[in-house]
Motif scaffolding. Structure first.
Motif, short mmCIF file in Angstrom:
data_model
loop_
_atom_site.label_atom_id
_atom_site.label_comp_id
_atom_site.label_asym_id
_atom_site.label_seq_id
_atom_site.Cartn_x
_atom_site.Cartn_y
_atom_site.Cartn_z
N GLY A 196 0.80 -1.21 0.00
CA GLY A 196 0.00 0.00 0.00
C GLY A 196 0.84 1.26 0.00
N PRO A 197 0.18 2.41 -0.09
CA PRO A 197 0.92 3.68 -0.19
C PRO A 197 1.65 4.08 1.09
CG PRO A 197 -1.43 4.08 -0.03
CD PRO A 197 -1.28 2.60 -0.19
N LYS A 198 1.20 3.55 2.24
CA LYS A 198 1.87 3.89 3.50
C LYS A 198 2.44 2.62 4.12
CE LYS A 198 0.55 6.90 6.39
NZ LYS A 198 -0.14 7.61 7.48
N TYR A 199 3.75 2.58 4.16
CA TYR A 199 4.40 1.39 4.72
C TYR A 199 5.55 1.80 5.62
CZ TYR A 199 7.65 2.10 0.77
OH TYR A 199 8.55 2.63 -0.14
N ALA A 200 5.85 0.90 6.54
CA ALA A 200 6.97 1.09 7.47
C ALA A 200 8.02 0.03 7.19
CB ALA A 200 6.49 0.97 8.91
N ILE A 270 13.17 2.89 0.74
CA ILE A 270 13.23 3.63 1.99
C ILE A 270 12.80 5.09 1.77
CG2 ILE A 270 14.80 4.51 3.78
CD1 ILE A 270 16.40 1.89 3.42
N ASN A 271 13.17 5.65 0.65
CA ASN A 271 12.83 7.05 0.36
C ASN A 271 11.32 7.28 0.30
OD1 ASN A 271 13.80 9.79 -0.63
ND2 ASN A 271 12.50 9.20 -2.34
N ASP A 272 10.56 6.26 -0.08
CA ASP A 272 9.10 6.39 -0.17
C ASP A 272 8.38 5.94 1.11
OD1 ASP A 272 9.08 7.47 -2.69
OD2 ASP A 272 8.47 5.64 -3.73
N ALA A 273 9.13 5.49 2.11
CA ALA A 273 8.51 4.94 3.32
C ALA A 273 7.95 6.06 4.21
CB ALA A 273 9.52 4.12 4.10
N ALA A 274 6.92 5.71 4.98
CA ALA A 274 6.39 6.63 5.97
C ALA A 274 7.17 6.57 7.27
CB ALA A 274 4.92 6.30 6.23
N MET A 286 20.45 5.05 6.20
CA MET A 286 19.90 5.55 4.94
C MET A 286 18.62 6.33 5.19
SD MET A 286 20.39 2.21 2.50
CE MET A 286 21.89 1.23 2.65
N ALA A 287 17.75 5.80 6.05
CA ALA A 287 16.50 6.49 6.34
C ALA A 287 16.75 7.85 6.98
CB ALA A 287 15.63 5.63 7.25
N ILE A 288 17.69 7.91 7.90
CA ILE A 288 18.01 9.19 8.54
C ILE A 288 18.55 10.17 7.50
CG2 ILE A 288 19.44 10.32 10.30
CD1 ILE A 288 19.42 7.63 11.83
N ALA A 289 19.41 9.69 6.61
CA ALA A 289 19.96 10.55 5.56
C ALA A 289 18.88 11.08 4.64
CB ALA A 289 21.01 9.78 4.76
N LEU A 290 17.83 10.29 4.41
CA LEU A 290 16.75 10.67 3.51
C LEU A 290 15.63 11.43 4.22
CD1 LEU A 290 16.61 7.31 1.52
CD2 LEU A 290 17.34 9.53 0.59
N ASN A 291 15.83 11.74 5.50
CA ASN A 291 14.85 12.49 6.30
C ASN A 291 13.53 11.74 6.47
OD1 ASN A 291 16.57 14.80 6.64
ND2 ASN A 291 16.08 15.40 4.55
N ILE A 292 13.61 10.41 6.50
CA ILE A 292 12.44 9.58 6.75
C ILE A 292 12.27 9.43 8.26
CG2 ILE A 292 11.41 7.30 6.38
CD1 ILE A 292 11.76 9.09 3.85
#
Length: 358
Positions: A196-200, A270-274, A286-292
């Motif tokens: 789905g559009p919102k994933y963790a 990861i860039n598209d993750a909520a 990576m998530a921290i770098a991408l501001n997720i």
């Protein structure tokens, strides 16, 4: 740590950070920091093949050079030692021919120091030298200790290196670029998997068992994330398949896509993750770098205790035995990770998501 005065102009800069995935991501903040001082500089990065996809899409890098370590080792094992030495010598010649003005070695090992020395650059600087690599450098930097009561920020040692080179601390921002083709391929595969559009993203895996969260906790976390409207999605590499199958089997709401993406596609996922919840591993960085929005679960290691802003929370309980790093004394109980219960992680997950909206 003192601050060196930057030269008036630099044309060619080489960063030598060969591995590992998380450390390449953490040290990527050197790119914008250097460009803040020398906007016209051409920055090249020397890296080993496994981590190269993290850099190849970055438009702020002039060139990415892949160190053919595996090929040289293969030649050596096959008895083709003269050929290996000749290829190493040619590689050295190519580095010298590039005429780098400044070489930065944030890895601080003998192998990275040797590559820096190969360049013959007039200024070579490394970080936290080990294995006598300081003798291959002109300058070595040791990070400053955090001030009393201050929690060490993510990538603080690399930030200190940038400040030593003359950059402002605020210019240090991890710089992870997402490739357009990798993004398209990742989204296509997620669509095929009916994500789905919102994933963790659940980044449950790393190289040492003492860095893992208690495996049975992931099912409870999945329950809570689903209640928050998120689809729990396991990511990792081929080496993580067996553990991923166990975790996915514990909860039918967890989607297991471990081993399904190339590294740059993983960055795109990861860039598209909520949200990302992960242990001390490259995917978390990576998530921290991408501001997720990110929740980092630390136990046996504690390099960082706060993120760049409120979108990151580092959960860590200091016990008498922690951080033990590579020498746990708890007979496999991993008490430090048991302190991080599901309810606490879910609270942090809700808070970092809320912080991303404000």
């Amino acid at each position: 740590m003192s601050t060196s005065r930057p030269p008036k102009a630099l044309d060619r800069v080489l960063i030598v950070r060969l591995s590992a995935l998380g450390d390449v991501v953490l040290s990527s903040g050197l790119i914008p920091a250097l460009l803040s001082q020398w906007p016209a500089a051409r920055i090249t990065w020397l890296v080993e093949a496994p981590a190269a996809p993290l850099l190849k899409h970055n438009p702020r890098l002039h060139e990415v050079i892949v160190l053919p370590t595996a090929h040289w080792k293969s030649l050596w094992r096959e008895g083709k030692r003269l050929q290996a030495l000749r290829e190493i010598w040619r590689f050295r010649a190519s580095l010298r021919a590039a005429r780098f003005d400044l070489v930065i070695d944030p890895q601080g090992l003998l192998k990275s120091g040797l590559m820096a020395w190969f360049t013959g650059a007039p200024r070579r600087v490394n970080l936290k030298p080990r294995e006598s690599s300081q003798y291959l450098m002109h300058e070595s930097v040791r990070p400053a200790l955090p001030a009393a009561g201050e929690l060490p920020i993510v990538a603080h040692e690399y930030r200190d290196l940038a400040v030593y080179l003359g950059a402002d601390s605020s210019s240090y921002r991890m710089d992870l670029a997402v490739g357009e083709l990798a993004l398209q391929q990742a989204r296509s595969r997620l669509k095929d998997a009916k994500v789905g559009p919102k994933y963790a993203v659940l980044a449950a895996f790393t190289t040492r068992p003492q860095k893992h969260w208690i495996e049975s906790h992931w099912a409870g976390l999945a329950d809570g994330l689903i209640a928050q409207g998120l689809t729990p999605l396991l990511l990792g590499g081929p080496a993580d398949l067996t553990a991923a199958q166990r975790i996915a089997a514990s909860h039918d709401g967890i989607l297991n896509l471990v081993g399904q993406f190339k590294l740059d596609e993983t960055v795109a996922v990861i860039n598209d993750a909520a949200l990302l919840v992960g242990v001390d591993t490259g995917l978390t960085h990576m998530a921290i770098a991408l501001n997720i929005p990110s929740v980092a679960l630390f136990g046996s290691t504690t390099p960082y205790l706060r993120g760049p802003d409120a979108r990151t929370q580092v959960l860590y309980e200091r016990l008498d035995c922690s951080p033990c790093n590579r020498k746990p004394t708890c007979n496999g109980r991993y008490d430090c990770m048991r302190q991080l219960d599901v309810a606490r992680v879910l609270r942090a997950a809700a808070e970092v998501q809320q912080a991303s909206k404000t």
